[in-house]
Design an enzyme around this catalytic site. Sequence first.
Site, short mmCIF file in Angstrom:
data_model
loop_
_atom_site.label_atom_id
_atom_site.label_comp_id
_atom_site.label_asym_id
_atom_site.label_seq_id
_atom_site.Cartn_x
_atom_site.Cartn_y
_atom_site.Cartn_z
N GLU A 293 -6.79 4.04 -4.75
CA GLU A 293 -7.68 4.69 -3.77
C GLU A 293 -9.02 3.98 -3.66
OE1 GLU A 293 -8.34 8.89 -4.40
OE2 GLU A 293 -6.51 9.43 -3.34
N HIS A 314 14.42 -2.96 -19.15
CA HIS A 314 15.84 -2.87 -18.83
C HIS A 314 16.06 -2.39 -17.40
CE1 HIS A 314 16.98 -3.57 -23.08
NE2 HIS A 314 15.74 -3.13 -23.25
N LYS A 428 -2.44 14.01 6.33
CA LYS A 428 -2.80 15.44 6.42
C LYS A 428 -2.85 15.86 7.89
CE LYS A 428 -5.76 15.41 2.32
NZ LYS A 428 -7.13 15.51 1.84
O1 PA5 Z 1 -9.74 11.00 -5.49
C1 PA5 Z 1 -9.75 11.82 -4.59
O2 PA5 Z 1 -10.78 12.12 -4.01
C2 PA5 Z 1 -8.49 12.56 -4.16
O3 PA5 Z 1 -7.34 12.10 -4.74
C3 PA5 Z 1 -8.64 14.02 -4.50
O4 PA5 Z 1 -8.86 14.13 -5.88
C4 PA5 Z 1 -7.42 14.83 -4.12
O5 PA5 Z 1 -7.14 14.66 -2.78
C5 PA5 Z 1 -7.66 16.30 -4.41
O6 PA5 Z 1 -8.78 16.73 -3.72
P1 PA5 Z 1 -9.46 18.11 -4.02
O7 PA5 Z 1 -9.97 18.09 -5.41
O8 PA5 Z 1 -10.57 18.20 -3.01
O9 PA5 Z 1 -8.43 19.18 -3.81
#
Ligand code: PA5
Length: 451
Positions: A293, A314, A428
């Site tokens: 990310e 393996h 989303k």
């Molecule tokens: O790193 C990030 O920002 C995302 O992966 C969030 O952690 C994930 O989408 C969960 O978001 P939230 O804590 O707002 O539910």
Amino acid sequence: MKSVNVRIDKIFEPASAVTATDIAALRPEIEQGNALLHSGEGKGNDFLGWVNLPSSITPAQLDEIQEAANVLRNEADLIIAIGIGGSYLGAKAVLEALSGSFDSLATPKKGVNPRVLFAGQNISEDYTWELMEATKNYDIAAIVISKSGTTTEPAIAFRIIRDEIERRYGKEHAARRIVAVTDESKGALRKLADTEGYRTFVIPDNVGGRFSVLTPVGLLPLAVAGVDVRGLVAGAAEMEKLTAEASFDENPAMQYAAARTALYRAGKKIEILASYEPKLQNIGEWWKQLYGESEGKEGKGIFPASVTLTADLHSMGQYIQQGERTMFETVIRVAEPAHTFRIEADKENLDGLNFLAGKRIGEVNGMAILGTMLAHVDGGVPNIVVELPRIDARTIGALLYMFEKACGISGYALGVNPFDQPGVEAYKKNMFALLGKPGYEAEGETLRKRL
Ligand code: PA5
């Protein structure tokens, strides 16, 4: 031995990878990246709360987390931690790393050995049904974790689990069994928690999800599970100090960031995090989110993958040894197992294993690590080695922080904002449109024509 040691000498082989001169040339850029994280003058500087987080956690904050954890531990045999991405992976990774591999065989009992289960990290109907079925003969409680407070997966899971808690214990008593970890003032979860009177912990505004394991997001479920959260934070704080002060050659985060940046620029586009301890498998999952990310944007970034060896030798071993030469490997190597187990001599020796008689399993694993590393390096896969003296709360805390720091530095070297994730929104939007969420009607129409 240091809590985390990064060795990069095996990236200089084979000759086609990178050289010590390449690493030396990167030094100013990497040092600048580290300095930017501290000065707050780089991209995404409104999300740098994690940089000095470990050293700023006070004993009183840890006491408060432990106290809330104790309430849940005494109320419930099973505590369901609800969250996804950064609101899930850190707790899951640390819990698995610091638990016995077969702890789940013991019957969970409140006040003694309550267990943390996870939900809200998928939208599987079967997972949901099986979770509710598995928990029906136990006392339950929940920790719902969402920074935005609006993420669909945990919101669905929480609605179901909250209903179940209210059905079983009554609405009033439910509030004692539910803790919310969310934003201080924004989001649906904050509103719901305030309305229902749930105890809450705040995720600081300036700490993004994937950097939040050392906030209540990770610490509360871990304290509930009985993990030494003080040791975890102390290890991270030691690494915070080291990576802030140590020179380039002595700085594990800078060494790691420099090595992977040099390898990426030399055409290595895939990084495989390999460990030889099954209980570190979910550290790989947490690490993949952290790097994937943070770096995967603007058409750039190393693709993070992970394997658990020797098991995956393996399955994936063939590809790593001889597939496309676009990868490098980062090997987590644990020096000392927590337990001793020796291979005995056998009179018959029908299995031909007497050459191992008297050796510890860990010695065999150690030779597998060295043999594999040399084979992969010879096959054109440069290896970075991350050495841990042992697996405990301190070293895992240090490891998490080292990876976070190196991630920020690497992201700056890549030229991206390592602290945003604009691409996560695309799925989303489509999902809401297809489900008919109000406000998404036009997109829904367009998408349905393409199905
Ligand atoms: O790193 C990030 O920002 C995302 O992966 C969030 O952690 C994930 O989408 C969960 O978001 P939230 O804590 O707002 O539910």
